[in-house]
Design a protein around this motif. Sequence first.
Motif, short mmCIF file in Angstrom:
data_model
loop_
_atom_site.label_atom_id
_atom_site.label_comp_id
_atom_site.label_asym_id
_atom_site.label_seq_id
_atom_site.Cartn_x
_atom_site.Cartn_y
_atom_site.Cartn_z
N ARG A 171 -44.11 -19.34 -3.56
CA ARG A 171 -45.35 -19.83 -4.18
C ARG A 171 -46.51 -18.90 -3.89
NH1 ARG A 171 -45.87 -25.05 -6.08
NH2 ARG A 171 -47.78 -24.17 -6.91
N TYR A 172 -46.51 -18.35 -2.67
CA TYR A 172 -47.57 -17.43 -2.26
C TYR A 172 -46.92 -16.22 -1.60
CZ TYR A 172 -50.49 -21.55 -2.89
OH TYR A 172 -51.11 -22.65 -3.41
N PRO A 178 -43.10 -22.78 -11.15
CA PRO A 178 -44.37 -23.16 -10.53
C PRO A 178 -45.33 -22.00 -10.34
CG PRO A 178 -42.67 -23.08 -8.88
CD PRO A 178 -41.98 -22.87 -10.19
N THR A 191 -45.91 -17.76 -8.83
CA THR A 191 -46.07 -17.06 -7.55
C THR A 191 -47.44 -16.40 -7.54
OG1 THR A 191 -43.71 -16.58 -7.28
CG2 THR A 191 -45.26 -15.18 -6.07
N SER A 229 -52.13 -26.78 -9.47
CA SER A 229 -51.00 -26.50 -8.57
C SER A 229 -49.68 -27.05 -9.08
CB SER A 229 -51.28 -27.05 -7.16
OG SER A 229 -52.46 -26.48 -6.65
N GLN A 254 -46.65 -27.15 -12.56
CA GLN A 254 -46.08 -26.28 -13.58
C GLN A 254 -46.65 -26.52 -14.95
OE1 GLN A 254 -42.33 -27.07 -11.19
NE2 GLN A 254 -41.51 -25.83 -12.86
#
Lengths: 115, 113
Positions: A9-10, A108, A110, B42, B44
Amino acid sequence: DVKVTQSSRYLVKRTGEKVFLECVQDMDHENMFWYRQDPGLGLRLIYFSYDVKMKEKGDIPEGYSVSREKKERFSLILESASTNQTSMYLCASSLLGGRSSYEQYFGPGTRLTVT
Amino acid sequence: AQTVTQSQPEMSVQEAETVTLSCTYDTSESNYYLFWYKQPPSRQMILVIRQEAYKQQNATENRFSVNFQKAAKSFSLKISDSQLGDTAMYFCAFMSSNYQLIWGAGTKLIIKP
């Protein structure tokens, strides 16, 4: 449900490092995409792939490469990361052909920071 | 070149109100698809609604509807009875015959309680 996952994600990397971003989808989709998302610019296509080992350049491929060795996995590679590659990276997948190919399913994201 | 323009960087409305997000596009093609995608904070990106250019009838999905004006190359999204969960970035996107999406810059929508 379609699931598209991204490896991190990070991520924080240093200038000049080689960076790998991985994306996996579990719906047997033929098409896979890598986008870069920046405020005020929307999403810009970096590369896409419509089959294993196939790749096509998008609008901003410079400084990036991709790899698709398996149908479910599509990797984005920054050969030598630079600060102007700090951004949110989104992976997406879709079916090939017909009306079903019109919907893209996203991971989601990056958020990559290059220092 | 095909382009998509969202002229409203940010909007805010009170819960339960109706809000309309604007989108214009430029293309010389006659057959294409238009989309609105939603990206909650935060979370999708997900598809909200899709319009096929050859269909004159405006698409609707529950509280979401579009006003598709082909001649004017306009594709606005209307959200009725807005809810707190509608707070998100909304992107308008155009798909041409090559199946690639061209995206607008996005509109940040805030629903206030």
